[in-house]
Design an enzyme around this catalytic site. Structure first.
Site, PDB file in Angstrom:
ATOM      1  N   LYS A  18       0.817  -1.212   0.000  1.00  0.00           N
ATOM      2  CA  LYS A  18       0.000   0.000   0.000  1.00  0.00           C
ATOM      3  C   LYS A  18       0.852   1.264   0.000  1.00  0.00           C
ATOM      4  CE  LYS A  18      -4.195  -1.806   2.169  1.00  0.00           C
ATOM      5  NZ  LYS A  18      -5.178  -1.623   3.260  1.00  0.00           N
ATOM      6  N   LYS A  49     -12.200  -2.711  -4.963  1.00  0.00           N
ATOM      7  CA  LYS A  49     -12.951  -1.450  -4.916  1.00  0.00           C
ATOM      8  C   LYS A  49     -12.114  -0.286  -5.407  1.00  0.00           C
ATOM      9  CE  LYS A  49     -15.262  -2.891  -0.611  1.00  0.00           C
ATOM     10  NZ  LYS A  49     -15.404  -2.550   0.811  1.00  0.00           N
ATOM     11  N   LYS A  88      -6.733  -9.228  -8.432  1.00  0.00           N
ATOM     12  CA  LYS A  88      -7.966  -9.411  -7.687  1.00  0.00           C
ATOM     13  C   LYS A  88      -8.961  -8.306  -8.009  1.00  0.00           C
ATOM     14  CE  LYS A  88      -8.265 -10.454  -3.400  1.00  0.00           C
ATOM     15  NZ  LYS A  88      -8.104 -10.474  -1.925  1.00  0.00           N
TER      16      LYS A  88
END
Length: 329
Positions: free
Chosen positions: A109, A195, A192
């Protein structure tokens, strides 16, 4: 009966991957587990956020979870229960920097700009451990990418127990439900479904209309070959494998069953059948979510009632943890 804890970030409406990988299994686990399900809004602010968006997304996520079959008394938002933050701070002081430095999700991240990210993003695995252990949960449904967090939570529990000379916190089992499905992006079968993907065409969200579902499936990336007759034929065809896996999961079949029916055909008829299946299964969820969202006060009352139950379970546990570390109450 084992206690299960699991949470989901309210950073947007849950998508098909959330549904097949987690939410559908959460609903099923309620029959034979003592379940606690949480909208982890405190985790949501470890990355840049907009306060109004967070409020709206929390209510929308709650409505979606209720629509998928989560019992109202088992659902609450994390920030409403102080036990999370209190135990999270204790665990910040138990966990070691070396342990956190090994956590791959922070590296993923933060990327190259790790110095510009919040301290919360760095220590959030400690809060995740507190989320689970504040309830003495012993089973946590997770995907493969979350196993490292369960290992850290167990390390923290063991060190706390050792340091305090007690066996207070239990060991946690990472539980991967047999029906869990790993759903990939509709635009890139090697990634994957997420969102955060900038392309809305990459995912199906649980509030999509039938027309939106049909369009996204029609536009889903595939190749020019026909569907194979066996699973081995999907080995190097990531997008084809993803669509077949989605159909199998939604229909409660094996991928071999699906290919026995559609093998040798082009993607046109298969995509039509997949879109019809998704509309059939997800349509009621979208309809119920829309109905619930018409009354935000009701959703808030559900979350408050769920928080009351969560406090009843977690407060004695966290108070005892505070006593063990020497806090005066």
């Amino acid at each position: 009966m084992q206690r299960v804890f699991s949470g989901i970030q309210p950073t947007g409406i849950p998508h098909l991957g959330n549904y097949l990988g987690a939410l559908r299994n959460w609903a099923a686990m309620q029959a034979d587990h003592d379940c606690v399900f949480c909208l982890v809004d405190m985790h949501s602010i470890t990355m840049p956020w907009n306060p109004e968006d967070l409020r709206r997304q929390t209510l929308g996520s709650a409505a979606c979870l209720l629509a998928t079959g989560i019992e109202p008394t088992r659902l609450y938002n994390q920030s409403a229960v102080s036990a999370h933050a209190r135990l999270g701070w204790i665990f910040n002081c138990v966990s070691r920097l070396g342990w956190l430095n090994r956590m791959t999700q922070f590296k993923d991240k933060a990327g190259k700009n790790r110095e510009n990210h919040s301290a919360g993003l760095y220590v959030y695995p400690n809060l995740m451990a507190a989320d689970i252990l504040a309830f003495h949960a012993t089973r946590v449904p997770v995907g493969d990418d979350q196993k490292q967090h369960i290992e850290l939570a167990n390390d923290i529990a063991q060190k706390f127990n050792h340091d305090m000379g007690t066996e207070f916190f239990p060991q946690i089992e990472a539980f991967i439900p047999p029906a869990a499905a790993r759903v990939m992006s509709l635009r890139d079968g090697t990634k994957k479904m997420s969102k955060s993907d900038p392309s809305e065409q990459s995912r199906i969200v649980l509030t999509d209309t039938p027309d939106e579902i049909a369009l996204k499936i029609r536009r889903a990336k595939t190749d020019s070959d026909a569907l194979p007759s066996d699973v081995e034929g999907l080995e190097d065809r990531a997008e084809a494998r993803n669509l077949v896996a989605i159909y199998a999961a939604m229909s409660d079949e094996t991928m071999s069953d699906v290919l026995a029916r559609f093998g040798g055909q082009g993607f046109g008829p298969f995509k039509n059948a997949l879109a019809d299946l998704l509309v059939e299964k997800l349509g009621p969820v979208a309809t119920e979510t829309a109905r619930l969202m018409q009354n935000e006060d009701h959703i808030i009352s559900v979350l408050r009632a769920g928080a009351d139950r969560a406090r009843e379970i977690s407060e004695p546990i966290v108070q005892e943890a505070e006593r063990l570390v020497g806090f005066i109450r």
